[in-house]
Design a protein around this motif. Structure first.
Motif, PDB file in Angstrom:
ATOM      1  N   ILE A   1      47.146 -60.681  38.934  1.00 56.05           N
ATOM      2  CA  ILE A   1      46.591 -60.093  37.649  1.00 56.05           C
ATOM      3  C   ILE A   1      45.280 -59.545  37.863  1.00 56.05           C
ATOM      4  O   ILE A   1      44.773 -58.925  36.948  1.00 56.05           O
ATOM      5  N   LEU A   2      44.459 -59.746  38.970  1.00 56.09           N
ATOM      6  CA  LEU A   2      43.369 -59.264  39.154  1.00 56.09           C
ATOM      7  C   LEU A   2      43.346 -57.921  39.555  1.00 56.09           C
ATOM      8  O   LEU A   2      42.343 -57.205  39.536  1.00 56.09           O
TER       9      LEU A   2
ATOM     10  N   GLY B   1      34.361 -67.738  31.396  1.00 57.41           N
ATOM     11  CA  GLY B   1      35.189 -66.680  31.013  1.00 57.41           C
ATOM     12  C   GLY B   1      34.624 -65.789  29.983  1.00 57.41           C
ATOM     13  O   GLY B   1      33.737 -66.498  28.984  1.00 57.41           O
ATOM     14  N   ASP B   2      35.104 -64.906  29.655  1.00 55.24           N
ATOM     15  CA  ASP B   2      34.596 -63.896  28.449  1.00 55.24           C
ATOM     16  C   ASP B   2      35.681 -64.157  27.300  1.00 55.24           C
ATOM     17  O   ASP B   2      36.876 -63.913  27.512  1.00 55.24           O
TER      18      ASP B   2
ATOM     19  N   TYR C   1      42.952 -69.826  34.309  1.00 52.27           N
ATOM     20  CA  TYR C   1      44.184 -69.967  33.221  1.00 52.27           C
ATOM     21  C   TYR C   1      44.044 -68.558  32.589  1.00 52.27           C
ATOM     22  O   TYR C   1      43.456 -67.841  32.536  1.00 52.27           O
ATOM     23  N   GLU C   2      44.949 -68.378  31.812  1.00 52.97           N
ATOM     24  CA  GLU C   2      45.283 -67.288  30.734  1.00 52.97           C
ATOM     25  C   GLU C   2      45.560 -67.756  29.619  1.00 52.97           C
ATOM     26  O   GLU C   2      46.222 -68.632  29.269  1.00 52.97           O
ATOM     27  N   MET C   3      44.544 -67.304  28.522  1.00 51.52           N
ATOM     28  CA  MET C   3      44.546 -67.941  27.219  1.00 51.52           C
ATOM     29  C   MET C   3      45.687 -67.369  26.437  1.00 51.52           C
ATOM     30  O   MET C   3      45.782 -66.103  26.275  1.00 51.52           O
ATOM     31  N   HIS C   4      46.538 -68.082  25.620  1.00 57.79           N
ATOM     32  CA  HIS C   4      47.622 -67.452  24.961  1.00 57.79           C
ATOM     33  C   HIS C   4      47.358 -68.394  23.399  1.00 57.79           C
ATOM     34  O   HIS C   4      46.591 -69.189  23.321  1.00 57.79           O
TER      35      HIS C   4
ATOM     36  N   TYR D   1      41.299 -64.490  30.372  1.00 62.22           N
ATOM     37  CA  TYR D   1      41.374 -65.223  31.427  1.00 62.22           C
ATOM     38  C   TYR D   1      40.206 -66.242  31.445  1.00 62.22           C
ATOM     39  O   TYR D   1      39.226 -65.748  31.033  1.00 62.22           O
ATOM     40  N   ARG D   2      40.225 -67.302  31.847  1.00 60.88           N
ATOM     41  CA  ARG D   2      39.420 -68.434  31.959  1.00 60.88           C
ATOM     42  C   ARG D   2      39.409 -69.159  33.387  1.00 60.88           C
ATOM     43  O   ARG D   2      40.324 -69.087  34.166  1.00 60.88           O
TER      44      ARG D   2
END
Length: 457
Positions: free
Chosen positions: A280-281, A239-240, A264-267, A245-246
């Motif tokens: 989400i894409l 991921g960036d 996954y989504e990083m929070h 997003y991962r």
């Protein structure tokens, strides 16, 4: 103790040589030999984990008893998917990724959610207070998650014998140091020796061990290539860091498929599982824009609908630019040549920029038709209806070729509310799409597609 001797180890494959050589005789790579100090005495016991030595003898395969032990199913559905259904007892799992991508966050989050298992999290990079701060941000509490800050494997195994964990996490393998090797932590020999110790521990006790590993500048796992062969499963956390997003991708798995991935989504409170990544894409827009198309790709057994963005403009320089983000550059050149030769589009004097939204890297050839439609849409400055998607490969003759798992792709498109999907005519042979909740259009050549999409408006 006698003076230690040195040897040269290849950083790529682990080959050792008594003297330096420019090119590794094993893997053929140049300038990968590094001098390391090795122990002079020949120790019979090469690992510090000592278990009961059971007498072994050759057995016929029919005599071997096999018990299908249940896996440890975590609360993380994405991790369960990439591992093949859960954590296998006695397995050795290596997780690699760029610095700061979230490897430690992922493993600590898993350790905190396994409330019914005694988990030992060994950290050689962070202090207890730093790990506690991260755990507080996750708002997760577990009475069975224990933290140990140690880098020497002898001390770690001494604590393990007293603690008896059910799951062991090592963060990271490059910081571990064995007493049987005199070179510094992170060297090829140290990484290989420490991994061998944890592998012996996992196999003899049945305790799953997770190893967090660093990666090199070219994106491969740091340490010798033999490290990947020693472990049971290799996971890549991608991921960036500038996006949320991962992707957790399976590179090697002895207990399941190697084509699965988790998203996954990083929070601020940790990583959130993305159960339906297609939503989400795909960007949400108030009005349609030219150069945007939706394609269907497969990642393992999971169909994903992704957004392809293209921009075609007149080149202001002598040589037109060809740039693709998340898409193979050589395949983009091939598709542009097909459009020039078979479709009659004058793209030789145009700059073409292609982007796969969401930061994904696409290798599925079924995305070809969506890429071609996106480029022509930008070239003609005519938008594609947002309720249309594509799933087919494009050949050098301009023919639309069939792809696999077409039923799953159609079902995913219908579930997300799309009204029409374009597929190959040869995918439709022998299949009945009357019961599908979406209009399925079969095409055999690009000319047929462009006639329906752009010329009939």
């Amino acid at each position: 103790m006698a003076k230690a001797k040195t040897a040269y180890f290849c950083q790529e494959c682990g080959y050792n040589s008594p003297k330096w050589v420019g090119r590794c005789p094993s893997c053929g790579e140049w300038n990968t030999m590094v001098q390391e100090v090795i122990e002079k005495e020949d120790k019979k016991t090469t690992v510090s984990w000592k278990a009961i030595n059971l007498a072994s003898r050759p057995k016929a395969i029919s005599e071997i008893e096999y018990a299908n032990e249940p896996r440890i199913v975590t609360d993380d559905g994405e991790l369960n998917r990439v591992l093949g259904g859960g954590i296998v007892k006695g397995s050795l799992v290596l997780i690699g990724g760029e610095p700061g991508i979230g490897k430690s966050t992922l493993m600590l989050q898993i350790a905190l959610t396994l409330t019914k298992k005694k988990v030992l999290y060994v950290s050689g990079e962070e202090s207890e207070q730093q790990i506690k701060m991260r755990a507080e941000r996750m708002s997760s509490k577990s009475e069975n998650c224990f933290i140990l800050t140690e880098t020497h494997t002898t001390n770690i195994f001494r604590q393990i014998e007293d603690f008896q964990p059910e799951i062991l996490i090592i963060d990271s393998i490059q910081t571990m140091q064995s007493a049987y090797i005199e070179s510094g932590a992170g060297s090829v020999s140290q990484v290989r020796e420490c991994t061998a110790e944890f592998m012996k521990y996992a196999k003899e006790t049945g305790v799953p061990v997770f190893l967090i590993g660093h990666i090199t500048k070219d994106g491969s796992l740091a340490g010798p290539k033999v490290l990947e062969h020693m472990v049971d499963t290799v996971l890549q956390f991608e991921g960036d860091r500038h996006t949320t997003y991962r992707i957790l991708r399976t590179v090697k798995n002895r207990f399941g498929s190697t084509s699965e991935l988790g998203i996954y989504e990083m929070h601020a409170a940790g990583l959130r599982q993305v159960s339906n990544p297609s939503e989400i894409l795909i960007s949400q827009r108030d009005e349609p824009i030219s150069g945007i198309s939706i394609g269907s790709m497969m990642e393992g057994n999971r169909p994903l609908l992704i957004e392809i963005q293209s921009l075609v403009s007149v080149s202001t320089y002598g040589t037109p630019q060809r740039s693709g983000t998340g898409f193979d550059a050589k395949r983009l050149q091939m598709l542009l040549a097909v459009l020039e030769k078979r479709g009659g589009f004058r793209l030789g004097v145009q700059d073409v920029f292609l982007n796969v939204a969401g930061g994904l890297r696409v290798e599925d050839p079924a995305i070809d038709l969506s890429v071609v439609a996106s480029i022509v849409s930008s070239y003609e400055d005519s938008f594609i209806p947002p309720s249309v998607c594509f799933a087919a490969e494009v050949g050098l003759g301009g023919e639309v070729r069939a792809v696999n798992r077409i039923e799953s792709r159609i079902s995913e498109a219908a579930k997300l509310g799309f009204k029409k999907i374009y597929i190959s005519k040869y995918n439709g042979k022998g299949l009945d799409f009357k019961d599908a909740k979406i209009e399925v259009v079969t095409v055999a050549h690009l000319d047929q597609l462009f006639m329906e999409l752009f010329l009939n408006k």
